[in-house]
Design a protein around this motif. Structure first.
Motif, PDB file in Angstrom:
ATOM      1  N   ASP A 378       0.829  -1.209   0.000  1.00 17.60           N
ATOM      2  CA  ASP A 378       0.000   0.000   0.000  1.00 17.60           C
ATOM      3  C   ASP A 378       0.863   1.258   0.000  1.00 17.60           C
ATOM      4  N   VAL A 379       2.007   1.168   0.681  1.00 15.55           N
ATOM      5  CA  VAL A 379       2.998   2.247   0.689  1.00 15.55           C
ATOM      6  C   VAL A 379       4.348   1.600   0.425  1.00 15.55           C
ATOM      7  N   LEU A 380       5.152   2.239  -0.426  1.00 18.70           N
ATOM      8  CA  LEU A 380       6.418   1.631  -0.825  1.00 18.70           C
ATOM      9  C   LEU A 380       7.565   2.627  -0.675  1.00 18.70           C
ATOM     10  N   ILE A 381       8.613   2.187   0.025  1.00 17.88           N
ATOM     11  CA  ILE A 381       9.852   2.963   0.140  1.00 17.88           C
ATOM     12  C   ILE A 381      10.980   2.133  -0.474  1.00 17.88           C
ATOM     13  N   ILE A 382      11.685   2.727  -1.423  1.00 19.36           N
ATOM     14  CA  ILE A 382      12.839   2.066  -2.046  1.00 19.36           C
ATOM     15  C   ILE A 382      14.114   2.748  -1.577  1.00 19.36           C
ATOM     16  N   ASN A 383      15.025   1.956  -1.050  1.00 20.14           N
ATOM     17  CA  ASN A 383      16.345   2.439  -0.664  1.00 20.14           C
ATOM     18  C   ASN A 383      17.312   2.195  -1.824  1.00 20.14           C
ATOM     19  N   ASP A 384      18.494   2.789  -1.763  1.00 21.72           N
ATOM     20  CA  ASP A 384      19.461   2.553  -2.835  1.00 21.72           C
ATOM     21  C   ASP A 384      20.070   1.159  -2.696  1.00 21.72           C
ATOM     22  N   ILE A 385      20.830   0.758  -3.680  1.00 24.47           N
ATOM     23  CA  ILE A 385      21.338  -0.611  -3.794  1.00 24.47           C
ATOM     24  C   ILE A 385      22.422  -0.906  -2.756  1.00 24.47           C
ATOM     25  N   TYR A 386      22.327  -2.093  -2.146  1.00 21.80           N
ATOM     26  CA  TYR A 386      23.390  -2.607  -1.285  1.00 21.80           C
ATOM     27  C   TYR A 386      24.367  -3.351  -2.201  1.00 21.80           C
ATOM     28  N   PRO A 387      25.608  -2.866  -2.338  1.00 17.49           N
ATOM     29  CA  PRO A 387      26.499  -3.403  -3.385  1.00 17.49           C
ATOM     30  C   PRO A 387      27.080  -4.780  -3.097  1.00 17.49           C
ATOM     31  N   ALA A 388      27.264  -5.115  -1.825  1.00 20.07           N
ATOM     32  CA  ALA A 388      27.912  -6.377  -1.440  1.00 20.07           C
ATOM     33  C   ALA A 388      29.259  -6.496  -2.162  1.00 20.07           C
ATOM     34  N   ARG A 389      29.401  -7.507  -2.998  1.00 17.45           N
ATOM     35  CA  ARG A 389      30.692  -7.797  -3.630  1.00 17.45           C
ATOM     36  C   ARG A 389      30.931  -7.040  -4.928  1.00 17.45           C
ATOM     37  N   GLU A 390      29.968  -6.209  -5.368  1.00 16.65           N
ATOM     38  CA  GLU A 390      30.018  -5.640  -6.714  1.00 16.65           C
ATOM     39  C   GLU A 390      30.439  -4.173  -6.755  1.00 16.65           C
ATOM     40  N   GLU A 391      30.969  -3.789  -7.907  1.00 16.88           N
ATOM     41  CA  GLU A 391      31.264  -2.395  -8.210  1.00 16.88           C
ATOM     42  C   GLU A 391      30.025  -1.774  -8.853  1.00 16.88           C
ATOM     43  N   PRO A 392      29.816  -0.448  -8.703  1.00 17.66           N
ATOM     44  CA  PRO A 392      28.634   0.201  -9.282  1.00 17.66           C
ATOM     45  C   PRO A 392      28.564   0.054 -10.802  1.00 17.66           C
ATOM     46  N   ILE A 393      27.333   0.061 -11.319  1.00 17.13           N
ATOM     47  CA  ILE A 393      27.082   0.073 -12.756  1.00 17.13           C
ATOM     48  C   ILE A 393      26.411   1.409 -13.074  1.00 17.13           C
ATOM     49  N   GLU A 394      26.961   2.120 -14.006  1.00 18.35           N
ATOM     50  CA  GLU A 394      26.451   3.457 -14.324  1.00 18.35           C
ATOM     51  C   GLU A 394      24.965   3.406 -14.683  1.00 18.35           C
ATOM     52  N   GLY A 395      24.195   4.293 -14.052  1.00 14.25           N
ATOM     53  CA  GLY A 395      22.770   4.392 -14.343  1.00 14.25           C
ATOM     54  C   GLY A 395      21.898   3.402 -13.588  1.00 14.25           C
ATOM     55  N   VAL A 396      22.501   2.511 -12.811  1.00 13.99           N
ATOM     56  CA  VAL A 396      21.733   1.500 -12.076  1.00 13.99           C
ATOM     57  C   VAL A 396      21.658   1.884 -10.596  1.00 13.99           C
ATOM     58  N   THR A 397      20.489   2.311 -10.156  1.00 15.50           N
ATOM     59  CA  THR A 397      20.248   2.670  -8.756  1.00 15.50           C
ATOM     60  C   THR A 397      18.881   2.128  -8.346  1.00 15.50           C
ATOM     61  N   GLY A 398      18.571   2.252  -7.074  1.00 16.13           N
ATOM     62  CA  GLY A 398      17.265   1.827  -6.592  1.00 16.13           C
ATOM     63  C   GLY A 398      16.120   2.623  -7.201  1.00 16.13           C
ATOM     64  N   LYS A 399      16.430   3.812  -7.681  1.00 12.82           N
ATOM     65  CA  LYS A 399      15.396   4.675  -8.258  1.00 12.82           C
ATOM     66  C   LYS A 399      14.758   4.051  -9.503  1.00 12.82           C
ATOM     67  N   LEU A 400      15.477   3.173 -10.172  1.00 17.72           N
ATOM     68  CA  LEU A 400      14.896   2.465 -11.313  1.00 17.72           C
ATOM     69  C   LEU A 400      13.614   1.749 -10.897  1.00 17.72           C
ATOM     70  N   ILE A 401      13.643   1.153  -9.707  1.00 20.84           N
ATOM     71  CA  ILE A 401      12.482   0.393  -9.218  1.00 20.84           C
ATOM     72  C   ILE A 401      11.339   1.335  -8.847  1.00 20.84           C
ATOM     73  N   SER A 402      11.652   2.383  -8.109  1.00 18.42           N
ATOM     74  CA  SER A 402      10.595   3.316  -7.696  1.00 18.42           C
ATOM     75  C   SER A 402       9.966   4.016  -8.902  1.00 18.42           C
ATOM     76  N   ASP A 403      10.763   4.337  -9.917  1.00 20.99           N
ATOM     77  CA  ASP A 403      10.228   4.982 -11.119  1.00 20.99           C
ATOM     78  C   ASP A 403       9.247   4.071 -11.849  1.00 20.99           C
ATOM     79  N   VAL A 404       9.586   2.786 -11.979  1.00 17.45           N
ATOM     80  CA  VAL A 404       8.691   1.853 -12.660  1.00 17.45           C
ATOM     81  C   VAL A 404       7.419   1.628 -11.843  1.00 17.45           C
ATOM     82  N   ALA A 405       7.564   1.527 -10.510  1.00 18.66           N
ATOM     83  CA  ALA A 405       6.384   1.362  -9.658  1.00 18.66           C
ATOM     84  C   ALA A 405       5.431   2.544  -9.826  1.00 18.66           C
TER      85      ALA A 405
END
Length: 466
Positions: A378-405
């Motif tokens: 009913d309410v959705l909060i998206i945080n940014d990505i937890y990278p763990a073992r990975e290096e960032p990928i340009e243009g890939v953030t948690g906002k991609l998910i919130s924008d599509v939602a």
């Protein structure tokens, strides 16, 4: 058991899989040292048991008296400690190889699957414990009933969570191989779905001629692969053709109830302190293994009924001012969807989901599917990505998910980049009767804990005014 080996050094000892093996070896009497980047409850527990842990990767950590170095899948050969071990001619093995050695002298029960393997392995261990079979357990999560992710048993049985990442489960030697489901995941290891499915087939068909494959017939991929399983097979699920299945399923107050059927015969009623169809399926795999071991129904029933869950798997964090707060490890679109569906089946409360994506590669591949799954909230909060073992990928953030939602029509969706800002946001938006759940495989659980703390603090302040 391990020849003349006396001391083992674990690189990445704080990982949930690594720590379980380290704990078992300590209980066997081996000297254990290790390194990791961060201190945690897991590493503190190992230190109390006698492990020597350094919170920095350094060549000096690999001392001359170390006989074997064990590395996690996340540790590369460029790690300074791995390089030092090689220079000193100290054998370096993967975690899965060490686990295989622990299984060598026992009857191995291995549980694999894209989703549900930690819970299912725990349920299986609980049933065997209830039946007084005293199993050794190696699990990818801390089980509440055992307060550990590793248990040293006294019998021939060892129950192991079999991780498909990095093809680790192909090193194991199961007598019984259980498969919960197969779905696209770990694209860095399996570029195609076919490669992933072939790995699961290899894992399953590695059981000996007298062994057993237990597989969920509800899963589309498994159903398609059934003709390619080469050993004796037991199917389980909700499908009417399943050998072990559930009938008359009922959900209420985040609990489940069903009739356990075996070869079209009702054995009795099962009660789970967990919600959702997926947990019913998990318990059916545990029951299938128990039936293969000829464990009486009463022990199956009691073991499952007493199972209280795994930390970070639909874990209740608090209940303050009629606001329920939970945390879950869901980090794949299917897991997110099933978790939220389970909540909706058992509650009429307003559902506030706080999701932290895990890994840049996973987010890039699944961001649309994540958004679709999260539409249940009913309410959705998206945080940014937890990278763990990975290096960032340009243009890939948690906002991609919130924008599509938002594009899909979600009326209340927020992207909050800083995890530390989320508890305050929750304090402003929540009200009596809400259900708040944090989800993700990173550190998002800290948000639920902080939020509960703020609620309790507010409650105390209001009580003093009265």
């Amino acid at each position: 058991m391990l020849g003349k080996t006396k001391k083992l050094h674990f690189v990445g000892i704080g990982g949930i899989g690594m720590s379980g093996i380290a704990e078992l070896l300590i209980n066997y009497g081996y000297m254990i040292s290790g390194s990791d980047l961060l201190k945690s409850q897991v590493t503190e527990r190992l230190e109390k048991m006698g492990a020597e842990i350094t919170y920095l990767h350094n060549a000096s950590n690999v001392q001359d008296d170390v006989d074997v170095v064990v590395k996690s899948s996340a540790v590369t050969n460029s790690n300074i400690e791995i390089k030092t071990a090689v220079k000193k001619n100290i054998p370096v093995i993967r975690r899965a190889e060490m686990l295989s050695e622990l299984m060598r002298m026992k009857m191995g029960i291995c549980i694999a699957g894209t989703h549900g393997k930690t819970t299912t392995t725990s349920m299986t261990g609980m049933i065997l414990t209830e039946a007084e079979l005293l199993p050794t357990l190696v699990i990818g999560g801390v089980v509440k009933n055992f307060d550990s992710n590793a248990v040293l048993g006294k019998s021939k049985y060892i129950v192991v969570e079999a991780d498909e990442y990095d093809r680790s489960f192909l090193s194991l030697t199961p007598i019984i191989a259980g498969i919960c489901n197969i779905e696209e995941e770990h694209v860095d290891c399996y570029p195609t779905v076919e490669e992933l499915e072939n790995a699961f087939l290899q894992f399953a068909n590695s059981v000996p001629f007298f062994g057993l494959i237990a597989a969920c017939i509800d899963d589309p991929a498994i159903k398609r692969l059934l003709p390619r399983f080469e050993k004796r097979l037991c199917t389980f699920g909700l499908d009417k053709n399943a050998t072990v299945r559930a009938e008359n399923i009922k959900y209420s107050n985040f609990e489940s109830e069903y009739d356990l059927m075996y070869a079209n015969k009702k054995l009795g009623t099962i009660n789970l302190a967990l919600p959702g169809e997926y947990n019913v399926q998990n318990s059916l795999l545990a029951a299938s293994i128990a039936l293969e071991l000829e464990i009486p129904f009463i022990d199956i029933r009691n073991g499952l009924q007493k199972f209280t869950g795994v930390y970070r798997r639909f874990e209740r964090k608090g209940f303050v001012n009629d606001i329920l707060v939970y945390d879950d490890y869901a980090h794949h679109p299917t897991e997110v969807r099933k978790t939220l569906q389970g909540i909706k089946e058992g509650s009429v409360r307003r559902l506030i989901a706080v999701f932290q994506p895990h890994l840049f590669t996973r987010t890039k591949m699944f961001y649309k599917k994540f958004a679709e799954a999260l539409m249940i909230s009913d309410v959705l909060i998206i945080n940014d990505i937890y990278p763990a073992r990975e290096e960032p990928i340009e243009g890939v953030t948690g906002k991609l998910i919130s924008d599509v939602a938002h594009e899909l029509g979600h009326k209340k969706v927020y992207f909050i980049k800083g995890k530390e800002d989320i508890p305050a946001k929750l304090m402003k938006m929540t009200k009596s009767g809400d259900f708040v759940i944090t989800m993700g495989a990173g550190n998002i659980f800290e948000v639920s804990e902080k939020f509960v703390h703020l609620l309790e603090k507010q409650n105390k302040a209001q009580s003093k005014k009265k």
